[in-house]
Motif scaffolding. Structure first.
Motif, short mmCIF file in Angstrom:
data_model
loop_
_atom_site.label_atom_id
_atom_site.label_comp_id
_atom_site.label_asym_id
_atom_site.label_seq_id
_atom_site.Cartn_x
_atom_site.Cartn_y
_atom_site.Cartn_z
N THR A 22 -5.40 2.14 5.73
CA THR A 22 -5.16 0.88 6.35
C THR A 22 -5.01 -0.35 5.66
O THR A 22 -5.61 -0.42 4.52
CB THR A 22 -6.14 0.66 7.48
OG1 THR A 22 -7.42 0.24 6.97
CG2 THR A 22 -6.80 2.02 8.34
N GLN A 28 -4.66 -4.37 6.72
CA GLN A 28 -4.73 -5.36 7.71
C GLN A 28 -5.56 -6.76 7.28
O GLN A 28 -5.92 -6.65 6.20
CB GLN A 28 -5.49 -4.83 9.09
CG GLN A 28 -6.98 -4.63 8.89
CD GLN A 28 -7.48 -3.45 8.11
OE1 GLN A 28 -6.64 -2.28 8.17
NE2 GLN A 28 -8.38 -3.63 7.23
N GLU A 29 -5.12 -7.68 8.10
CA GLU A 29 -6.11 -8.95 7.78
C GLU A 29 -7.33 -9.03 8.56
O GLU A 29 -7.48 -8.31 9.36
CB GLU A 29 -5.10 -10.21 8.01
CG GLU A 29 -3.92 -10.26 7.13
CD GLU A 29 -2.94 -11.34 7.35
OE1 GLU A 29 -3.42 -12.41 8.09
OE2 GLU A 29 -1.73 -11.18 7.58
N GLY A 37 -1.25 -4.53 11.56
CA GLY A 37 -1.49 -3.70 10.48
C GLY A 37 -0.76 -2.56 10.14
O GLY A 37 0.08 -2.04 11.14
N HIS A 97 0.96 -7.96 1.56
CA HIS A 97 -0.39 -7.63 1.33
C HIS A 97 -0.89 -6.98 -0.09
O HIS A 97 -0.05 -6.31 -1.01
CB HIS A 97 -1.02 -6.87 2.14
CG HIS A 97 -0.95 -7.57 3.75
ND1 HIS A 97 0.35 -7.85 4.41
CD2 HIS A 97 -1.97 -8.36 4.34
CE1 HIS A 97 0.11 -8.72 5.45
NE2 HIS A 97 -1.24 -8.97 5.51
N TYR A 124 5.26 -5.86 5.50
CA TYR A 124 3.86 -6.10 5.88
C TYR A 124 3.21 -5.70 4.43
O TYR A 124 2.30 -6.08 3.90
CB TYR A 124 3.57 -5.36 7.09
CG TYR A 124 1.88 -5.82 7.31
CD1 TYR A 124 1.66 -6.99 8.22
CD2 TYR A 124 0.92 -5.11 6.97
CE1 TYR A 124 0.47 -7.48 8.49
CE2 TYR A 124 -0.27 -5.36 7.15
CZ TYR A 124 -0.53 -6.70 8.02
OH TYR A 124 -1.99 -7.04 8.38
#
Length: 155
Positions: free
Chosen positions: A69, A71-72, A82, A19, A15
């Protein structure tokens, strides 16, 4: 056979490597702040760069404890995935800084290829400082397994 911790650690690594932007939260003098930073993750440490005059860099100089953090921007809560972490940030120098620059250049080639970087970016990069965040607590959020589901990665 892969243990649960190994599976979650693999999910976190995939992940974070997939990103680019993290939200970094800092706190100093009883005031909290959050800022988006481009980062690179090496499987154990998160690296980012920032202007030393930025509010979050000034906060880090006084209090190295951070939360972060990645996340999308999901439209439906069951899709939310996330990473949340809390850790200690520090400014880098010497060999550690060189390693962060190399990893960053591999992930963001426009920054790492001297001669292909616009002059304005070269000037900006000359003024930044490099930082690392070493996680103390790390979680993978996956709402597809239930609302608010999170697994802790044992570090």
């Amino acid at each position: 056979m892969e243990t649960k911790n190994e599976r979650v650690r693999r999910q976190v690594n995939e992940y974070l490597q997939g990103h680019n932007v993290a939200t970094l939260a800092t706190c100093s003098d009883g005031k909290v702040w959050a800022a988006a930073v481009f980062y690179v993750w090496d499987g154990a440490t998160l690296y980012f760069l920032s202007a030393p005059a930025s509010r979050h860099a000034a906060d880090l100089a006084r209090n190295p404890q951070v939360a972060l953090t990645v996340q999308e921007d999901y439209a439906d809560w069951p899709e939310i995935k996330g990473v949340q972490l809390e850790g200690v940030a520090s400014e880098l120098s010497g060999a550690e800084e060189a390693r962060a620059r190399r990893l960053y250049g591999e992930k963001f080639p426009a920054v790492g290829i001297v001669g292909k970087v616009p002059a304005t970016l070269v000037k900006a990069l000359a003024k930044v400082r490099w930082y690392q965040v070493v996680p103390q607590h790390l979680y993978f959020i996956d709402n597809s397994k239930g609302f608010g589901h999170r697994d802790e990665v044992l570090l």
